[in-house]
Design an enzyme around this catalytic site. Structure first.
Site, PDB file in Angstrom:
ATOM      1  N   HIS A   1     -55.263  10.964  27.875  1.00 32.56           N
ATOM      2  CA  HIS A   1     -56.379  11.786  27.404  1.00 32.56           C
ATOM      3  C   HIS A   1     -56.747  11.432  25.955  1.00 32.56           C
ATOM      4  O   HIS A   1     -57.907  11.132  25.649  1.00 32.56           O
ATOM      5  CB  HIS A   1     -55.959  13.264  27.515  1.00 32.56           C
ATOM      6  CG  HIS A   1     -56.989  14.244  27.058  1.00 32.56           C
ATOM      7  ND1 HIS A   1     -57.863  14.859  27.929  1.00 32.56           N
ATOM      8  CD2 HIS A   1     -57.311  14.706  25.827  1.00 32.56           C
ATOM      9  CE1 HIS A   1     -58.671  15.666  27.253  1.00 32.56           C
ATOM     10  NE2 HIS A   1     -58.349  15.603  25.961  1.00 32.56           N
ATOM     11  N   GLU A   2     -55.750  11.446  25.087  1.00 32.93           N
ATOM     12  CA  GLU A   2     -56.031  11.157  23.669  1.00 32.93           C
ATOM     13  C   GLU A   2     -56.491   9.715  23.483  1.00 32.93           C
ATOM     14  O   GLU A   2     -57.245   9.407  22.554  1.00 32.93           O
ATOM     15  CB  GLU A   2     -54.802  11.450  22.807  1.00 32.93           C
ATOM     16  CG  GLU A   2     -54.297  12.894  22.847  1.00 32.93           C
ATOM     17  CD  GLU A   2     -55.339  13.947  22.500  1.00 32.93           C
ATOM     18  OE1 GLU A   2     -56.307  13.629  21.777  1.00 32.93           O
ATOM     19  OE2 GLU A   2     -55.197  15.096  22.980  1.00 32.93           O
TER      20      GLU A   2
ATOM     21  N   HIS B   1     -60.198   9.672  23.653  1.00 40.55           N
ATOM     22  CA  HIS B   1     -60.765  10.033  22.340  1.00 40.55           C
ATOM     23  C   HIS B   1     -60.672   8.850  21.380  1.00 40.55           C
ATOM     24  O   HIS B   1     -61.614   8.539  20.652  1.00 40.55           O
ATOM     25  CB  HIS B   1     -59.986  11.203  21.726  1.00 40.55           C
ATOM     26  CG  HIS B   1     -60.273  12.542  22.339  1.00 40.55           C
ATOM     27  ND1 HIS B   1     -61.540  13.052  22.439  1.00 40.55           N
ATOM     28  CD2 HIS B   1     -59.438  13.480  22.852  1.00 40.55           C
ATOM     29  CE1 HIS B   1     -61.482  14.272  22.989  1.00 40.55           C
ATOM     30  NE2 HIS B   1     -60.217  14.547  23.255  1.00 40.55           N
TER      31      HIS B   1
ATOM     32  N   GLU C   1     -65.017  14.870  24.338  1.00 42.24           N
ATOM     33  CA  GLU C   1     -64.155  15.315  25.438  1.00 42.24           C
ATOM     34  C   GLU C   1     -64.504  14.582  26.726  1.00 42.24           C
ATOM     35  O   GLU C   1     -63.630  14.346  27.567  1.00 42.24           O
ATOM     36  CB  GLU C   1     -64.301  16.833  25.603  1.00 42.24           C
ATOM     37  CG  GLU C   1     -63.203  17.484  26.391  1.00 42.24           C
ATOM     38  CD  GLU C   1     -61.820  17.349  25.751  1.00 42.24           C
ATOM     39  OE1 GLU C   1     -61.729  17.094  24.533  1.00 42.24           O
ATOM     40  OE2 GLU C   1     -60.824  17.483  26.496  1.00 42.24           O
TER      41      GLU C   1
END
Lengths: 494, 494
Positions: free
Chosen positions: B263-264, B267, B293
């Protein structure tokens, strides 16, 4: 008179200190955590903040407030704070911005190129960059000297060790030069007849780190307000509320990182115990580079390599690296106190270390005062190394005059702090022993806090309230006296 | 017309960006490295820099330059930069300095205390700090709302998702609330009939970290310009030149940290691939929190939990944690796509996640608009959790309303971004599939770069040149449409 200007100064220096906090943490991060690709943006960010701090500090209003505060009704501590504020202001405001910028650019260029030039033993490439740094440092020294009414070198020395002069250093160092070479030879001869066993590696980094943390704990490091990390060049950074010390690990050598950590722990405890009521104010800062170094050497040399301390560290070493023959108390003490003259200052033992410093002092002083030129350095280096340590560095620039980072960015005047620190440390330990009659019993019982409390009482809690000379006299009953250093070396090594 | 004002703005925003660099790194350090005792000094240092940045940005000259630059001869990109500069200026100039400083201090205090209060389920300790943060956030919202002529909550929402309104969210979320609960129930029922095997732990932190680094590598993270570390609440911080992502490890659970890292990484890749020619300028920033996001969920949900990706990750998992029955492709995919309503938002699957967000949106909107008070939160939380997910959080603050960091420092208006991001991500993946006819073949072959290139082309390289609505329409051919999210969930889970 009512206080109007002084509170403005307090607020200004508080702001500056908060910006320094961010710059200290970003600088620490740069040396310990930052991936290489972040380097340019980080350099620009730090330079931008540096320009801002310089502008805030040298603002004409600050000069006017300092003049006005002189007439205000200040407490003794406030007056000491004002004295340190003036010192910071004068130091920053004296130099024209063009010179500050030129020095920073030339220093960056010289230091950056030096990193590869040193590896390649490339004196020819290095010398022109260094000449430019010297030219600008002489310009800086001339401006500072005229303002202070002192010699050029003294003006630079004063940045790091306020109140110290070349004339005083000449006396102190002449004394060292009289007795140290023969003492060194005696120690080397004595140790030659009693060889000691080497500990057998490898010493895994993770276990060395764990040992370092254990030593820091024994030495009272406050982990609630600090950390231990890794960097190429060990340092003590961060801020008093959050002191960041670093080391580097060599898996073949357990001593180097261990005593590096103990050394930085001395710096750290000074920072962690500066007067909290003066946090962020100049009077709350550590007194000088020499006094700072006295604390790290107090921890590393006076206490750290003593049998009393080592006996308490040894169980932790055996636990991590096995019960080796090298780890008997006698052998480990002998091994921690080995004396061997070598080329490299940062690897030197405490007996040969002053020779490295005196050599640099003599060269950098002559260089700044204009008595020699950059081209003369290698020859002088070789001559003095032969004279003081019996080693030749002819043609060996990388382990000779190119080994240190200090001169590459114009840090002339810093080197004497190391040996002043060693002398202060010996004098302080001797005073602590006189003041604490049961000290040896305490140390042998592993109770180090009376010693640390004595340092807190006599050094740490005072920040910059007193001059270095006052501080030392109050703590030890007399001015700096190199006899204590000689007595320490004689007692430990002969 | 000649450009006079615009270059001044560029220089001003460059300075601001450099200060933001230091604040981003000091903030990252605070969450990952800083010992607890450093907290107060760090908070003060960051607040001081925040005040300075606020002063620089809201200087009247900046407002005047923005007006003047409007008349200057600017390129299309420069004009977009000017639009984003105006947005930043308007947003900052509205708030009095005293409020900015008070908010920053209260936020720091609340967040820092929350770290231990959450562990101790200490709502009584937490509530007074949160009340102060809410009080200041309401003050901020009132000022912003009056200037923008919108509701208080909309004024905060606009900070994170420019152009979005509560009214629009109500429509979008009402749609989700219509079909999602029944879809969730269907999925849970379907999965109940097909249980999957649990991987057997423990999963040592060091191996999980190594697996995360491997996944980051597969996903194209640039390690020359970023790091992976540990923090209580995972985030993506730092600066585009040096992106710092974090995760936390649970040795009983290999999925949580792994997908957190993926997930990160989404980003991070957005940040690492922002337009370098606009580095430090507002037009070079990521478009919005929702778009940000969308990239993390694109990586974690759309790509990361697909069989195509998981088949390429599995060998690395087997290598580190053994060739367990749970690590067959079918079982691992089923396990990665398990749907199970739970207490914790950050651990939620993508089917139940929107319920967590809608709950927070409804509570924070009522809180900011003054319809409820801090004391009402635990009760409302419990009520809505029971209603949306069939779970009670009565008395369980640490896994209820104290689980998130967002409110602790006044980040009201942020939560909707997560579900907007999920909807954007589904719409983007669908568009990428249409644009890349061989996409599935590439993904099955472990060739992810066409997909990343499509994101670079359509999202990353644009920074903030376009509005979110324009960006999404250009990339996908239509406005935000929650059908794509429904289609994705239906196709994957039913």
């Amino acid at each position: 008179m009512e206080k109007h200007a002084y509170p403005q100064l307090v607020r200004t220096f508080q702001r500056l200190s908060r910006f320094s906090h961010l710059s200290a943490i970003a600088g620490w991060d740069m040396a310990t955590m930052m991936p290489p690709g972040g380097s340019r943006a980080r350099g620009e960010a730090l330079a931008e903040l540096g320009v801002l701090q310089h502008q805030l500090l040298t603002d004409k209003k600050v000069g006017a407030w300092i003049e006005a505060a002189q007439q205000e009704d200040l407490s003794e501590d406030e007056r000491a704070n004002l004295r340190e504020m003036r010192r910071a202001y004068d130091q920053a405001a004296l130099l024209p911005e063009s010179l500050v910028e030129a020095k920073s650019l030339a220093g960056n260029r010289c230091e950056h190129a030096w990193r590869s030039q040193r590896k390649n033993n490339d004196w020819q490439g290095f010398a022109p960059n260094l000449k430019e740094v010297v030219r600008l440092s002489r310009e800086e020294a001339a401006i500072r000297a005229e303002a202070k009414g002192c010699s050029r070198y003294d003006a630079l020395l004063d940045i790091y060790e306020p109140g110290m002069t070349g004339a005083r250093l000449d006396v102190l160092f002449a004394d060292l030069k009289r007795w140290l070479p023969s003492l060194l030879q005696e120690v080397v001869d004595k140790q030659a007849s009693r060889p000691c066993l080497d500990p057998q590696g490898p010493f895994p980094t993770e276990k060395q780190r764990d040992l370092g943390l254990h030593a820091m704990g024994l030495l009272g490091f406050d982990f609630d307000r600090g950390r231990l990390d890794i960097s190429a060049h060990p340092f003590c950074g961060g801020v008093p509320e959050d002191v960041r010390i670093t080391t580097r690990y060599n898996e073949d050598d357990v001593l180097s990182a261990l005593f590096g950590v103990i050394h930085e722990t001395g710096h750290a405890r000074y920072e962690q115990n500066l007067p909290p009521q003066w946090a962020g104010q100049p009077v709350g800062h550590a007194r000088s580079m020499g006094v700072h170094e006295s604390q790290s050497l107090f921890f590393e040399m006076q206490l750290g390599r003593s049998p009393a301390f080592l006996q308490h560290l040894l169980p932790a070493i055996r636990q991590r690296f096995g019960d080796q023959p090298a780890f008997t108390l006698d052998n480990f003490v002998a091994w921690s106190q080995r004396v061997k003259p070598g080329y490299i200052r940062v690897d030197a033992d405490e007996v040969s270390y002053p020779a490295h410093v005196i050599l640099r002092y003599e060269i950098e002083r002559a260089l700044i005062d204009g008595d020699i030129e950059v081209e003369d350095i290698p020859g002088l280096w070789d001559e003095k190394m032969q004279q003081y340590l019996g080693l030749s560095t002819a043609g060996n620039y990388q382990n000779g005059c190119m080994q240190d980072i200090h001169w590459t960015d114009g840090g002339f005047g810093y080197f004497p702090s190391y040996t002043l620190g060693a002398m202060y440390a010996a004098q302080l330990f001797s005073a602590a022993r006189r003041a604490l009659p049961d000290l040896d019993a305490h140390l042998n019982a592993g109770n180090f806090s009376p010693l640390f409390n004595w340092l807190r009482q006599n050094i740490w809690q005072h920040g910059s309230r007193f001059t270095t000379a006052e501080l030392l006299t109050m703590a030890t009953g007399e001015e700096l006296n190199s006899d204590f250093f000689r007595q320490h070396l004689t007692a430990r090594y002969l």
